[in-house]
Design an enzyme around this catalytic site. Structure first.
Site, short mmCIF file in Angstrom:
data_model
loop_
_atom_site.label_atom_id
_atom_site.label_comp_id
_atom_site.label_asym_id
_atom_site.label_seq_id
_atom_site.Cartn_x
_atom_site.Cartn_y
_atom_site.Cartn_z
N CYS A 1 38.46 13.55 54.53
CA CYS A 1 37.30 14.94 53.59
C CYS A 1 36.99 15.03 54.79
O CYS A 1 37.13 16.38 55.17
CB CYS A 1 36.57 15.04 52.66
SG CYS A 1 37.10 13.00 51.65
N ARG B 1 41.76 1.07 55.35
CA ARG B 1 40.26 0.76 55.19
C ARG B 1 40.73 -1.14 55.04
O ARG B 1 41.62 -1.81 54.80
CB ARG B 1 40.31 1.50 53.65
CG ARG B 1 40.42 2.52 53.53
CD ARG B 1 40.12 3.06 51.93
NE ARG B 1 39.53 4.29 51.40
CZ ARG B 1 39.82 4.79 50.69
NH1 ARG B 1 39.88 4.56 49.56
NH2 ARG B 1 39.88 6.97 50.48
N GLN C 1 46.85 9.36 51.62
CA GLN C 1 46.59 9.98 50.72
C GLN C 1 47.33 11.35 50.27
O GLN C 1 47.40 12.23 51.77
CB GLN C 1 45.30 10.44 50.97
CG GLN C 1 44.29 8.39 50.69
CD GLN C 1 42.56 8.73 50.46
OE1 GLN C 1 42.26 9.08 51.35
NE2 GLN C 1 41.84 8.40 49.22
N ASP D 1 46.01 13.96 50.23
CA ASP D 1 44.38 14.36 49.30
C ASP D 1 44.42 15.89 50.16
O ASP D 1 45.41 16.60 50.49
CB ASP D 1 43.56 14.14 50.96
CG ASP D 1 43.16 12.94 50.95
OD1 ASP D 1 41.98 13.11 49.71
OD2 ASP D 1 41.97 12.88 51.40
N HIS E 1 41.53 19.15 49.16
CA HIS E 1 40.00 19.75 49.06
C HIS E 1 40.28 21.69 49.06
O HIS E 1 41.24 22.04 50.13
CB HIS E 1 39.26 19.46 50.31
CG HIS E 1 39.04 17.92 50.87
ND1 HIS E 1 40.29 17.33 51.66
CD2 HIS E 1 38.08 16.66 50.20
CE1 HIS E 1 39.87 16.07 51.57
NE2 HIS E 1 38.90 16.07 50.75
N LYS F 1 32.92 13.72 38.26
CA LYS F 1 34.53 13.71 37.81
C LYS F 1 35.42 14.15 37.04
O LYS F 1 34.91 13.46 35.37
CB LYS F 1 35.06 13.08 39.62
CG LYS F 1 34.11 11.66 38.60
CD LYS F 1 35.04 10.29 39.65
CE LYS F 1 34.51 9.25 38.77
NZ LYS F 1 34.94 7.87 39.72
N HIS G 1 37.56 17.86 46.34
CA HIS G 1 37.97 16.63 46.30
C HIS G 1 39.25 16.27 45.38
O HIS G 1 39.03 16.85 44.32
CB HIS G 1 37.88 14.86 46.98
CG HIS G 1 35.81 15.15 47.53
ND1 HIS G 1 36.44 15.15 48.95
CD2 HIS G 1 35.26 15.51 47.30
CE1 HIS G 1 35.73 15.18 49.56
NE2 HIS G 1 34.72 15.22 48.63
#
Length: 703
Positions: A395, A424, A442, A444, A446, A526, A572
């Protein structure tokens, strides 16, 4: 031996077991009543033998194969026929046809913990199990025992390890307690009273739990639940409930103790290692049987075992736990997943980004990740006197990309997507194949948009999510909308607007959903989407998250129509969640039997002998040029062995190649799951297979 011999053995076995039905039902037998069954089958099978002799000459099969088949006919025909003890499981229908096998019983619907009675059963069963353990093993101390998705568990501290045989003993004791119909009684008491009782019982873990309750909320009620009558010997535990009224309400034939595992106290590797006993509890024996069936099927589909068997991926302990090695066959599937993902996003108006794998620690402090997520991050590294952090999220990189230019309302919405690998920290005890790893990619994305664009953007994300998930065979979802928690950033107005936009998009999509009031993140509401796999399990997968926090922390803005500066709304969004986890779910849902378009190897050629390998190599080259993932068996084994290996590798299309195929410049395509595409000229075979891959259908549908 070989494919033809295998087919013959299969045909003869069917003929033997179907003899009586064949005699009365087959049209030829009705037309030729004077011909005995033995004579008919002998004639038919000798014709088959003659055909095999011809095939042997053409394919250079040993003639002895056919001779042995012919010699076996009298013995096969003398075997017990339909209706004898050997075939007693088959029955005739009107003496003219074999009755259809009964359909398997319909799956029993399994309730969830949303069913309050089931939740009470599971929670109460956990207490009964702990009571049984402490009655049988006086040195066992209890810790915690919650209900979980499919049952319950309890953690015990005991010097000696539990063994599998102990589970049977504990279950027997539980059945006795259930038969006594002992009441569950709630008692509320003060902190001092609770502390005194716990100390008298010598339960140090319970004392720690009591202290944590008061530390979290000094005014919280302290309650314990007893099992048994007042004034009599009973068992109790710190607990808020809920429970059934008495143990007799627990269905003993719907309860099972399943396994034993280790677990650190409070999940902390520096604390004592406890013994965890897992159990399951349902409302009926039928539900327990269905749960067991699903568990057995899940074992057969375990992605860790299939990943090794199919040579898809590995976790190399020499490199470290939780780090995935994609092997060539698995990497082919990953490339297909990524290619489709990119194509779908490009068609959906997204631009693709590539960002670094690490950044200055200051970035993670600005984003708040260092303050709120430090436990999930690896330690920092020093570079020229500055602290750098390997990224746990993508992000902040997308935020910096937005901030790199001056933005106008005319530029919005901006849709940016990235297949970004993040790292992680996960404790070694929590790692689990592809489902829980330390490095993963991911999908991902945005979206930066205006408030009035939010509903349309969310609708677009839901449409794209459905397109991608459906492509991989997932069409059933469980959707959850989570709303504002007590502690949150952002105004009431923007929260209301964002939550309304999520509701509006779900309504327009026509998807049913549940609402988790107060379950949203502190930075925005969310939507979470769970996908249902082939055996009915739900997997957390896609998420859409509004974020009012990062735009504020990084000072994001755009020039509004009146020339002022406004803060954009940030979304996100992930669809796979991560490539690794989604691939694991896909393996288990398909049992490693990928659809044709996604199979690591779509076609394998099986040469009868090395004489036909040059033709196979040339054919594979042309197939690959057309985008078909084809290969030739490496050789050194019989056709039968080649077929067996191809089945183990779950290759969807096989083709045995001999003199006939070479002479005709053709391929005879057989589907591993059953059925034949027939013998096709090579160019036609390429055309059919390429069309099937492009349309994501089975080849027989592309004929």
């Amino acid at each position: 031996s070989g494919l033809e011999g295998w087919k013959l053995r299969r045909a003869l076995a069917f003929a033997r077991c179907s003899a009586s039905a064949f005699q009365s039902a087959h049209p030829c037998m009705r037309l030729l009543p004077g011909l005995s069954l033995g004579g008919f089958l002998m004639s038919a099978l000798l014709a088959r033998s003659a055909a095999l002799n011809a095939a042997a000459a053409a394919r250079r099969l040993p003639a002895s194969t056919c001779g042995r088949a012919a010699a076996a006919l009298p013995r096969l025909l003398a075997a017990p026929a339909m209706g004898s003890r050997r075939c007693s499981g088959l029955r005739m229908a009107d003496q003219s046809a074999v009755a259809e096998a009964p359909a398997p019983p319909a799956p029993v619907p399994l309730p969830t913990n949303a069913n309050e009675q089931l939740l009470r059963i599971r929670h109460s069963t956990a207490h009964v199990m702990a009571m049984a353990v402490q009655r049988l093993y006086k040195d066992a101390r209890v810790t915690i025992g919650p209900w979980i998705e499919k049952g319950f568990y309890y953690d015990f501290d005991r010097p000696e390890p539990f063994a599998e045989k102990d589970l049977r003993r504990i279950k027997k004791e539980m059945d006795k307690l259930i038969g006594l119909k002992l009441p569950f009684r709630r008692e509320e008491l003060s902190f001092d009273e609770a502390k005194a009782r716990i100390e008298a019982a010598d339960e140090p873990y319970k004392l720690e739990i009591l202290d944590s309750i008061v530390a979290k909320d000094p005014d919280a009620p302290i309650t314990i639940f007893h099992i048994g009558e007042p004034g009599k010997a009973n068992w109790w535990d710190l607990c808020a409930g809920p429970h059934v009224e008495h143990t007799g309400q627990l269905p003993k034939d719907a309860i099972d103790l399943e396994s034993i595992a280790g677990a650190y106290w409070r999940g902390d590797e520096a604390r004592p290692m406890l013994q965890r006993i897992y159990g399951t509890a349902w409302e009926s024996a039928e539900q327990l049987a269905e749960h067991r069936r699903i568990q057995e099927e899940a074992k057969r589909r375990d992605h860790r075992a299939l990943g090794k068997q199919l040579r898809l991926f590995s976790i190399q302990q020499e490199a470290g736990g939780g780090l995935v090695f994609w092997h060539p066959r698995g990497a082919r599937v990953r490339r297909l997943m990524e290619d489709f993902w990119r194509e779908a996003h490009t068609a959906g108006g997204y631009e693709l980004l590539y960002t670094p794998h690490m950044a200055s620690l200051d970035l993670w402090k600005t984003s708040g990740h260092f303050d709120f997520y430090a436990d999930g991050m690896f330690d920092q590294m020093e570079v020229e006197g500055a602290q750098y952090q390997i990224k746990p999220m993508n992000c902040p990189f997308h935020v910096l990309t937005y901030k790199d230019e001056k933005r106008s309302y005319r530029d919005l919405p901006l849709r940016w997507a990235e297949l970004g690998t993040v790292y992680r920290y996960e404790r070694s005890g929590t790692l689990n194949g592809l489902f829980r790893v330390r490095g993963f990619t991911q999908d991902d994305a945005h979206i930066f948009c205006l408030p009035e664009q939010l509903a349309d953007e969310i609708q677009g994300v839901l449409d794209l999510t459905e397109t991608i998930l459906t492509k991989f065979g997932f069409t059933e979802y469980e959707v959850m909308l989570s709303t504002r928690p007590d502690k949150a950033v952002g105004s009431d107005e923007i929260w209301d607007k964002a939550t309304s936009a999520l509701r509006e998009a779900l309504g327009a999509k026509g998807w049913e959903y549940d609402v988790d009031e107060g379950g949203g993140a502190f930075y925005g509401p969310k939507i979470d989407i769970k996908i249902r796999d082939a055996i009915g399990r739900l997997w957390q997968c896609s998420t859409i998250q509004c974020d009012f926090n990062l735009p504020q922390r990084f000072g994001l803005e755009y020039v509004s129509p009146d020339g002022g500066r406004e803060q954009p709304i940030m979304l996100h969004r992930a669809i796979f969640g991560s490539l690794e986890r989604f691939f694991g779910v896909l393996i288990e849902s398909t049992a490693g039997d990928f659809p044709f378009w996604l199979a690591p190897t779509q076609l394998r050629l099986l040469p009868v002998s090395d004489d036909y390998r040059p033709y196979c190599d040339a054919a594979v080259a042309r197939l690959k040029a057309a985008g078909i993932r084809a290969e030739v068996d490496p050789g050194g084994r019989s056709v039968g062995k080649q077929i067996k290996v191809a089945n183990q590798d779950k290759v969807p299309i096989l083709s045995v190649v001999g003199e006939a195929e070479v002479g005709a410049n053709a391929l005879k395509l057989e589907m591993r799951k059953g059925g034949e595409l027939g013998e096709l000229p090579l160019e036609r075979a390429i055309e059919v297979l390429a069309a099937a891959a492009e349309k994501a259908v089975e080849p027989i549908e592309a004929l």
